[in-house]
Motif scaffolding. Structure first.
Motif, PDB file in Angstrom:
ATOM      1  N   VAL A 183      12.298  -0.291  -2.703  1.00 30.35           N
ATOM      2  CA  VAL A 183      11.807  -1.265  -3.677  1.00 30.35           C
ATOM      3  C   VAL A 183      12.462  -1.026  -5.032  1.00 30.35           C
ATOM      4  O   VAL A 183      12.883  -1.971  -5.719  1.00 30.35           O
ATOM      5  CB  VAL A 183      10.276  -1.182  -3.795  1.00 30.35           C
ATOM      6  N   ALA A 184      12.587   0.242  -5.427  1.00 30.70           N
ATOM      7  CA  ALA A 184      13.180   0.575  -6.726  1.00 30.70           C
ATOM      8  C   ALA A 184      14.643   0.129  -6.791  1.00 30.70           C
ATOM      9  O   ALA A 184      15.089  -0.439  -7.799  1.00 30.70           O
ATOM     10  CB  ALA A 184      13.067   2.078  -6.977  1.00 30.70           C
ATOM     11  N   VAL A 185      15.395   0.371  -5.724  1.00 32.83           N
ATOM     12  CA  VAL A 185      16.802  -0.014  -5.706  1.00 32.83           C
ATOM     13  C   VAL A 185      16.945  -1.533  -5.732  1.00 32.83           C
ATOM     14  O   VAL A 185      17.761  -2.093  -6.483  1.00 32.83           O
ATOM     15  CB  VAL A 185      17.504   0.569  -4.460  1.00 32.83           C
ATOM     16  N   LEU A 186      16.141  -2.221  -4.940  1.00 36.98           N
ATOM     17  CA  LEU A 186      16.205  -3.686  -4.899  1.00 36.98           C
ATOM     18  C   LEU A 186      15.843  -4.283  -6.262  1.00 36.98           C
ATOM     19  O   LEU A 186      16.510  -5.221  -6.737  1.00 36.98           O
ATOM     20  CB  LEU A 186      15.265  -4.221  -3.819  1.00 36.98           C
ATOM     21  N   LEU A 195       8.433  15.185  -4.001  1.00 33.03           N
ATOM     22  CA  LEU A 195       7.176  14.654  -3.482  1.00 33.03           C
ATOM     23  C   LEU A 195       7.206  14.593  -1.960  1.00 33.03           C
ATOM     24  O   LEU A 195       6.223  14.971  -1.293  1.00 33.03           O
ATOM     25  CB  LEU A 195       6.928  13.258  -4.065  1.00 33.03           C
ATOM     26  N   ALA A 196       8.313  14.164  -1.390  1.00 35.60           N
ATOM     27  CA  ALA A 196       8.425  14.074   0.068  1.00 35.60           C
ATOM     28  C   ALA A 196       8.331  15.451   0.721  1.00 35.60           C
ATOM     29  O   ALA A 196       7.733  15.606   1.788  1.00 35.60           O
ATOM     30  CB  ALA A 196       9.730  13.385   0.452  1.00 35.60           C
ATOM     31  N   HIS A 210       7.806   8.845   4.744  1.00 35.86           N
ATOM     32  CA  HIS A 210       8.243   7.499   5.113  1.00 35.86           C
ATOM     33  C   HIS A 210       7.894   6.487   4.024  1.00 35.86           C
ATOM     34  O   HIS A 210       8.602   5.496   3.828  1.00 35.86           O
ATOM     35  CB  HIS A 210       7.628   7.090   6.453  1.00 35.86           C
ATOM     36  N   LYS A 211       6.818   6.760   3.283  1.00 37.23           N
ATOM     37  CA  LYS A 211       6.434   5.862   2.192  1.00 37.23           C
ATOM     38  C   LYS A 211       7.372   6.025   0.990  1.00 37.23           C
ATOM     39  O   LYS A 211       7.635   5.062   0.266  1.00 37.23           O
ATOM     40  CB  LYS A 211       4.990   6.132   1.783  1.00 37.23           C
ATOM     41  N   VAL A 212       7.882   7.238   0.819  1.00 30.01           N
ATOM     42  CA  VAL A 212       8.869   7.476  -0.241  1.00 30.01           C
ATOM     43  C   VAL A 212      10.115   6.635   0.018  1.00 30.01           C
ATOM     44  O   VAL A 212      10.722   6.102  -0.929  1.00 30.01           O
ATOM     45  CB  VAL A 212       9.216   8.973  -0.333  1.00 30.01           C
ATOM     46  N   VAL A 213      10.509   6.493   1.272  1.00 27.03           N
ATOM     47  CA  VAL A 213      11.665   5.664   1.617  1.00 27.03           C
ATOM     48  C   VAL A 213      11.415   4.214   1.196  1.00 27.03           C
ATOM     49  O   VAL A 213      12.293   3.556   0.618  1.00 27.03           O
ATOM     50  CB  VAL A 213      11.967   5.742   3.124  1.00 27.03           C
ATOM     51  N   ARG A 262       0.841  -1.212   0.000  1.00 20.05           N
ATOM     52  CA  ARG A 262       0.000   0.000   0.000  1.00 20.05           C
ATOM     53  C   ARG A 262       0.864   1.245   0.000  1.00 20.05           C
ATOM     54  O   ARG A 262       0.584   2.200  -0.727  1.00 20.05           O
ATOM     55  CB  ARG A 262      -0.925  -0.001   1.226  1.00 20.05           C
ATOM     56  N   TRP A 263       1.902   1.300   0.797  1.00 17.46           N
ATOM     57  CA  TRP A 263       2.779   2.469   0.837  1.00 17.46           C
ATOM     58  C   TRP A 263       3.451   2.674  -0.517  1.00 17.46           C
ATOM     59  O   TRP A 263       3.577   3.815  -0.980  1.00 17.46           O
ATOM     60  CB  TRP A 263       3.832   2.292   1.927  1.00 17.46           C
ATOM     61  N   TYR A 264       3.897   1.575  -1.133  1.00 21.52           N
ATOM     62  CA  TYR A 264       4.533   1.696  -2.445  1.00 21.52           C
ATOM     63  C   TYR A 264       3.584   2.373  -3.436  1.00 21.52           C
ATOM     64  O   TYR A 264       3.966   3.331  -4.125  1.00 21.52           O
ATOM     65  CB  TYR A 264       4.941   0.317  -2.969  1.00 21.52           C
ATOM     66  N   TYR A 265       2.345   1.917  -3.502  1.00 24.98           N
ATOM     67  CA  TYR A 265       1.403   2.465  -4.488  1.00 24.98           C
ATOM     68  C   TYR A 265       0.878   3.845  -4.092  1.00 24.98           C
ATOM     69  O   TYR A 265       0.463   4.618  -4.959  1.00 24.98           O
ATOM     70  CB  TYR A 265       0.265   1.481  -4.748  1.00 24.98           C
TER      71      TYR A 265
END
Length: 282
Positions: free
Chosen positions: A254-257, A237-238, A246-249, A130-133
């Protein structure tokens, strides 16, 4: 109705769980003959073709032994009987009224491409998903571009442009790039429901596929550079939305991984393995 108002091309690889939902919604309020639908069942080992045929005479089913979305899109376009032409993912939800709204938008605006507004079905995914989206849907490229909406409608001229594009994994991204901003429109009263992954592992599968496919586009000599989200976009955005910080983190993590995990496929030049999310099809 003597001629269809539009033709929908639906590439479908083992989509027995969802193809009926899409076709049932599209045809629910349609007049006989109003819409022509071409389902290209590619490399299927399930009942996708059988279920699609069960939705009546307005649905034509083409079966191909090759599990290739790009080839399926071309086969569907070759079999198209009307324009506008709509490329539709089998796993979204779309209603008759949404298809009509896309048709009207192309007719009234003079644009060559139109896409629906996006409704995310978050289901019972965990907080990380949910945070990612929550961050993803606020990104400028996600809000403004035609891709990742599950459907794109194009005029006859638009279909010619799409047909001339190189066959790449990121088909909707490249199709979106074929149209200048004044040639495309996002239609507020057409709504595509898109189910997001229910499991974090499936989210990662989607993101690895996205990184791999975008890399193919970036490195392709005949394609322009695609719109991309950078660190500055996330920081902006942050700052503007502190509640999302905190959701941006999480989004950045996820993007880096995904970028790290996509390296193997990129090094091999593997732009055909389709890492599919099965959890959103359950």
């Amino acid at each position: 109705m003597p001629n269809p108002r539009a033709c929908l091309v639906v590439p479908a690889h083992n989509e027995a769980a969802v193809i009926g939902r899409l076709l049932g919604g599209v045809l629910a309020d349609a007049e006989p003959g109003e819409l022509s639908i071409v389902v290209v069942a590619n490399g299927c080992t399930d009942r996708t073709a059988e279920i699609a045929r069960g939705h009546g005479p307005d649905v034509t089913v083409i079966e191909s032994p090759v599990p290739s979305k790009a080839a399926a899109l071309r086969a569907g376009q070759d079999a198209a009987t009307a324009y506008p032409l709509m490329y539709v993912d089998a796993d979204i939800e779309l209603k008759t009224g949404d298809v009509r709204a896309l048709i009207r938008a192309l007719e009234r605006s003079g644009a060559h491409a139109a896409a629906p507004s996006r409704v995310l079905d978050l289901g019972d995914g965990g907080f990380l998903i949910r945070w990612y989206y929550d961050v993803w849907r606020e990104l400028p490229s996600v809000r403004e571009e035609l891709y990742n909406r599950g459907a794109i409608a194009v005029s006859e001229e638009g279909a010619r442009r799409v047909a001339a594009l190189p066959q790449v994994m990121a088909d909707d991204l490249v199709a979106s790039m074929a149209f200048a901003p004044h040639e495309r429109v996002i239609v507020a009263d057409a709504r595509a429901v898109i189910r997001v992954p229910r499991r974090f592992a499936d989210l990662m599968r989607r993101r690895i596929r996205a990184v791999t496919s975008v890399t193919q586009v970036v490195d392709h000599p005949d394609l322009p550079q695609p719109p991309r989200t950078g660190v500055s976009d996330l920081l902006r955005l942050a700052r503007s939305r502190p509640a999302l910080a905190h959701k941006v983190v999480v989004f950045a993590g996820v993007a880096v991984l995904a970028k790290i995990l996509a390296r193997r496929a990129v090094r091999r030049g593997d732009f055909t393995t389709w890492l599919r999310d099965e959890s959103s099809r359950a």
